[in-house]
Design an enzyme around this catalytic site. Structure first.
Site, PDB file in Angstrom:
ATOM      1  N   ARG A  27       0.815  -1.207   0.000  1.00  0.00           N
ATOM      2  CA  ARG A  27       0.000   0.000   0.000  1.00  0.00           C
ATOM      3  C   ARG A  27       0.846   1.253   0.000  1.00  0.00           C
ATOM      4  O   ARG A  27       1.906   1.300   0.629  1.00  0.00           O
ATOM      5  CB  ARG A  27      -0.844   0.027   1.269  1.00  0.00           C
ATOM      6  CG  ARG A  27      -2.292  -0.308   1.004  1.00  0.00           C
ATOM      7  CD  ARG A  27      -3.062  -0.012   2.234  1.00  0.00           C
ATOM      8  NE  ARG A  27      -2.842  -1.076   3.193  1.00  0.00           N
ATOM      9  CZ  ARG A  27      -3.778  -1.469   4.041  1.00  0.00           C
ATOM     10  NH1 ARG A  27      -4.949  -0.877   4.051  1.00  0.00           N
ATOM     11  NH2 ARG A  27      -3.532  -2.437   4.882  1.00  0.00           N
ATOM     12  N   SER A  39       8.258  -4.830   6.307  1.00  0.00           N
ATOM     13  CA  SER A  39       7.974  -5.888   7.289  1.00  0.00           C
ATOM     14  C   SER A  39       8.920  -7.073   7.185  1.00  0.00           C
ATOM     15  O   SER A  39       8.506  -8.216   6.956  1.00  0.00           O
ATOM     16  CB  SER A  39       6.542  -6.368   7.126  1.00  0.00           C
ATOM     17  OG  SER A  39       5.683  -5.268   7.055  1.00  0.00           O
ATOM     18  N   ASP A  49       6.443  -3.689  10.562  1.00  0.00           N
ATOM     19  CA  ASP A  49       4.966  -3.620  10.679  1.00  0.00           C
ATOM     20  C   ASP A  49       4.474  -3.783  12.121  1.00  0.00           C
ATOM     21  O   ASP A  49       3.475  -3.185  12.514  1.00  0.00           O
ATOM     22  CB  ASP A  49       4.267  -4.620   9.746  1.00  0.00           C
ATOM     23  CG  ASP A  49       4.757  -6.056   9.901  1.00  0.00           C
ATOM     24  OD1 ASP A  49       5.730  -6.292  10.653  1.00  0.00           O
ATOM     25  OD2 ASP A  49       4.168  -6.951   9.255  1.00  0.00           O
TER      26      ASP A  49
END
Ligand code: BG6
Ligand code: BG6
Ligand code: GLC
Ligand code: GLC
Length: 889
Positions: free
Chosen positions: A511, A575, A629
């Protein structure tokens, strides 16, 4: 007694109504036709095999059989059997005597066949109405026909037989299935013709069974597939619904029977009553002077003197008339030619009515089958048995003809059961036996996924130790739980503000976000985001390609938002494990999950991103922070709840971060305050410390992964791998012939077919079996209902273990927090994100329960991160930006 087709069609409709009544939950208790579920769910498919014993009790003959079913490509059944008498003292005695007798006969048979030492499963054909709650149980509702032993009604005949067998020390056989003779007949015929889905007996008694849709059977749980229903149609009319067609003779027969008022339909049809009906009619005719010159011989007054076999002989083609004469003579009557013709005529009318009545009820069943299948035309097979049907010379063809006339839209094949019910009972037993042994094997395989309290406590303790190793300077280089400092030193305090860009890479979705944060009284966060795909070839291509692709996505986003010119500060949620020396530097330690781009490991990912932006030379960005994350999640939740000092991801991967006291972090200078540590607990176990609980399936998944030997704990707990573990188990079960008919399909060989979302769907409690099956079919796995049940169970075992392990790990972290603070009780919030936690129907609950159990002194609140890590990354960027400008000033 002559019934027109109109009357028969009317009877057919009445019987259809009776069936519906018997099947309905509320109407069943008062229904005359009981429609008993039999727990027989499938027709033989040829995969049955083994040696079985069968008992066949309740027809005109009692038989003990040994049935050998071999599966050698072509179907092959060998049977040996022996008839035993059923003396009146036994069938009219008491329960113990009856079942002792049956057990004695069985022992005698085994003795004769020299199989006494063998442990063979028994199929028990018991031709009376029994209420079943499972296959190996049956409560006798009432005796019918000529049986009337005391103390059997309302008791379970299977346990009575088992008790009787127990008295025989050297008989080890156990009863696995109880079947009605109609069911046995259907299964016998089903073995030769897979289309057979109805069984009819027209013998001593009469009855039928057929395959009904589960969704129509209110009395049994479940909606999937079909189950055989024993209609017990003999009782049709017991509620008075056939009074218009019953005659004075039917009433007389009933009154003289051992069960008056019961089995009224049967008493108009079956062999036990047919001869008697003829006798009563002849008696009346003689009394009225219409026969035998009005002379009434003793035989004519004697109950039972005319039997069904006589009726059959009298109706024989050609010899019928002479047979009639002979029979009447034997009875001490002296018939004229005319008498013989008349008597023969009476027989014909009585037996024709019998066939007509059966045809009407059978037509109702066939119509129901056709409607259940929503077919215009039904092609089906009916398995037939019973002495009346078999030995009466005209009966079968009359029946067939009427049925075909009543249901012209059904193409019916009538198949005579040559070998009786015993073979079918053996088939049912074979299936039951196979299911029982399959169950055992499945349980054994899944047992390795069941963790004891001891196992889980050990996981917690070991995790706790690993957390310490990772923090200590000395042990840190070799630690498997890396405990990476993040240079995030506080949770948000609400003063953050500004406009930020955020990237979120490494979970299910990639995203790009624009985050607008306002502080003060109108404190708010507004976010705009776009999801982009990262194709597999880019995830596993070169580093340059990966970062060029990311920058391309950013460019699209800026274009889309119309902010290409603005040089915004950017927070990069990345992440994967990064070793950081400051908030805006992160060296990738190693790829995890599904990424494997080359030339990235050991490189600073912030630099790589900067260079890609430079290569593109279209816009500029100020990369302020690189954030795991877990950290982004903790910050997102921390913005709402200052007590949130732990971030947990249970998604594609699995990881935790938490706020650690600086004095405990030996690898970073300074002892004041706190810093967030990205534990990277996914690597727990990489030194073999949890190998005792890893199964061979875990090892297979590991070997087939992009990073063999690494992230062992993550591979047991996160979404990316749970589906793979499930797949490995399914392959193994299939290899053992326990699933998918033993066929390993291409689909099942495909890595990654079970994504987390499928696992979550399959395990949902709200889902009917049919839907599970549909999901599997969507995945390309052609499964039966039984397969679907097993797949769901496998998923359950795997996800449950994952949640427990994750809970044990988290318990170690909260316990550490508690000890750090030196308190007896700790109240803390954990910010959580990840598709496994969010979508799976049971994962989060089991995880929470586990933490509570293993860390009872901690009161843990789980806070779901609704906005993802992007928001947290922006908040971190805001803080870093503020600190940076303070520093500059
Ligand atoms: C036999 C079956 O062939 O037919 C029995 O094996 C069944 O299970 C019987 O009860 C029915 O016919 P009859 O005439 O013996 O009652
Ligand atoms: C998202 C976060 O909500 O959850 C990501 O924004 C994170 O940063 C992800 O990686 C984890 O879940 P999953 O299931 O997408 O891996
Ligand atoms: C009686 C029994 C039934 C059986 C039939 C044929 O009707 O009640 O269970 O199937 O006889 O034997
Ligand atoms: C993997 C990554 C880790 C991440 C986790 C959850 O374990 O190594 O950095 O936090 O997945 O996405």
């Amino acid at each position: 007694m002559r019934l027109s087709d109109d009357v028969l069609l009317d009877l057919m409709t009445r019987f259809q109504t009776e069936m519906v009544k018997g099947l309905g939950r509320d109407t069943n208790p008062t229904a005359a036709v009981k429609m008993l579920p039999t727990f027989v769910r499938s027709i033989p498919d040829g995969s049955e095999k083994g040696d079985f014993l069968a008992l066949d009790l309740g027809g005109s003959k009692f038989r003990v059989l040994k049935v050998k079913v071999s599966e050698d490509g072509k179907q092959n059944v060998q049977m040996e059997s022996q008839f035993y008498p059923t003396p009146k003292e036994i069938i009219h005695g008491n329960a113990t005597e009856l079942f002792d007798y049956v057990a004695d006969c069985l022992e005698d048979f085994m003795e004769n066949k020299n199989i006494k030492h063998k442990k063979l499963p028994i199929g028990f054909t018991f031709s009376f109405p029994c209420k079943q709650a499972k296959l190996d149980e049956g409560v006798l509702l009432s005796w019918t026909k000529h049986f009337k032993a005391r103390g059997v009604q309302e008791t379970d005949v299977v346990s009575s037989l088992r008790n009787a067998l127990r008295k025989h020390k050297d008989v080890h056989a156990d009863v696995l299935a109880l079947v009605n003779d109609t069911v046995g007949t259907m299964m016998t015929c089903g073995y030769d013709d897979q289309r057979c889905e109805v069984g009819v007996i027209i013998g001593t008694g009469t009855n039928a069974c057929y395959m009904e849709e589960m969704s129509h059977i209110d009395l049994v749980e479940g909606d999937e597939g079909r189950m055989c229903i024993n209609t017990e149609w003999g009782a049709f009319g017991d509620d008075g619904s056939l009074e218009d067609i019953r005659t004075e003779f039917d009433r007389e027969i009933d009154l003289g029977s051992i069960n008056p008022g019961k089995q009224l339909f049967e008493k108009m049809i079956s062999g036990l009553y047919l001869g008697e009906l003829v006798r009563l009619i002849l008696l009346k005719m003689a009394k009225e002077g219409l026969l035998f010159n009005g002379e009434i011989a003793t035989a004519l007054r004697t109950k039972g003197k005319i039997e069904t076999k006589h009726v059959a002989a009298m109706e024989k083609y050609k010899e019928g008339l002479s047979n009639t004469k002979e029979i009447l003579m034997e009875l001490g009557l002296f018939p004229s030619e005319e008498d013989c013709v008349a008597v023969q005529h009476v027989s014909t009318i009585v037996s024709f009515r019998s066939a007509n009545l059966c045809a009407a009820a059978l037509a109702a069943i066939l119509t129901r089958l056709r409607e259940n299948k929503k077919l215009m035309r039904l092609r089906t097979t009916v398995g037939m048995d019973g002495t009346l049907y078999k030995t009466h010379p005209q009966y079968a063809k009359r029946l067939h003809k009427v049925v075909r006339r009543l249901v012209p839209n059904c193409d019916v094949r009538f198949l005579l059961s040559e070998s009786g019910s015993g073979k079918g009972a053996a088939m049912v037993t074979a299936v039951a036996y196979r299911l029982a042994s399959q169950r055992k094997q499945i349980d054994e395989i899944l047992a390795s996924f069941k963790l004891s309290k001891e196992n889980l406590r050990e996981v917690k303790t070991k995790m706790r130790a690993e957390l310490e190793y990772g923090l200590k300077k000395e042990t840190q280089p070799n630690a498997t739980v890396k405990m990476l400092p993040t240079y995030v030193c506080g949770t948000p305090d609400g003063t953050e503000k500004g406009k930020f860009l955020s990237l979120d890479l490494g979970g299910t979705n990639f995203r790009v976000l624009l985050v607008k944060i306002r502080s003060g009284r109108r404190k708010s966060v507004r976010m705009y985001n776009k999801i982009f795909a990262i194709p597999l070839e880019i995830m596993q291509g070169t580093g340059e390609e990966l970062f060029d692709h990311i920058v391309q996505c950013i460019a699209d986003f800026l274009e889309y938002m119309g902010i290409k010119g603005a040089r915004l500060p950017l927070g990069f949620t990345f992440s994967f494990p990064c070793r950081q020396a400051s908030i805006d530097k992160g060296t990738l330690v190693g790829w995890t999950k599904g990424f494997k781009a080359t030339d990235c490991e050991g490189e600073d990912v912030v630099d790589m991103l900067r260079e890609a932006i430079k290569r593109r030379n279209e816009f500029d960005l100020d990369i302020v922070a690189v954030v795991n994350d877990t950290v982004g999640t903790m910050m997102t939740c921390g913005y709402e709840d200052p007590n949130c000092e732990i971030g947990l991801i249970a998604g594609t991967g699995s990881n935790v971060c938490y706020m650690e006291d600086m004095k405990n972090i030996e690898v970073v200078e300074g002892n004041e305050g706190k810093m967030c540590i990205n534990t990277e607990w996914g690597g727990f176990g990489d030194n073999g410390c949890i190998d005792n609980i890893r199964t061979k399936y875990d090892k297979e998944v590991d070997e087939g992964s992009l990073n063999p030997g690494k992230q062992r704990y993550e591979k047991m707990t996160s979404g990316m791998y749970l589906g793979e573990i499930v797949r490995q188990i399914l392959i193994d079960l299939t290899k053992h012939g326990l699933l998918f008919r033993g066929q390993i399909s291409e689909t099942l060989r495909t890595r990654g077919i079970f994504e987390t979302k499928f696992l979550s769907q399959i395990e949902s409690d709200r889902l009917a079996l049919l839907q599970v099956r549909r999901i599997l079919q969507q995945l390309g796995l052609d499964s039966t209902c039984d397969d679907s049940i097993i797949v769901k169970e496998v998923c359950g075992a795997v996800s449950r273990r994952a949640a427990q392990l994750c809970g044990a790990g988290l318990a170690a972290v909260v316990e550490k927090k508690r000890e750090n603070r030196g308190v007896e009780h700790l109240k803390i919030t954990v910010g959580v994100d990840g598709t496994l936690y969010k979508l799976h129907p049971h994962f989060s609950r089991i995880l929470r329960e586990m933490v509570k159990e293993l860390a009872p002194q901690c009161d843990v609140t789980f806070m779901l991160s609704e906005d993802g890590s992007g928001k947290g990354a922006a908040l971190i960027t805001a803080v870093a930006k503020r600190l940076h400008s303070i520093g500059e000033n």
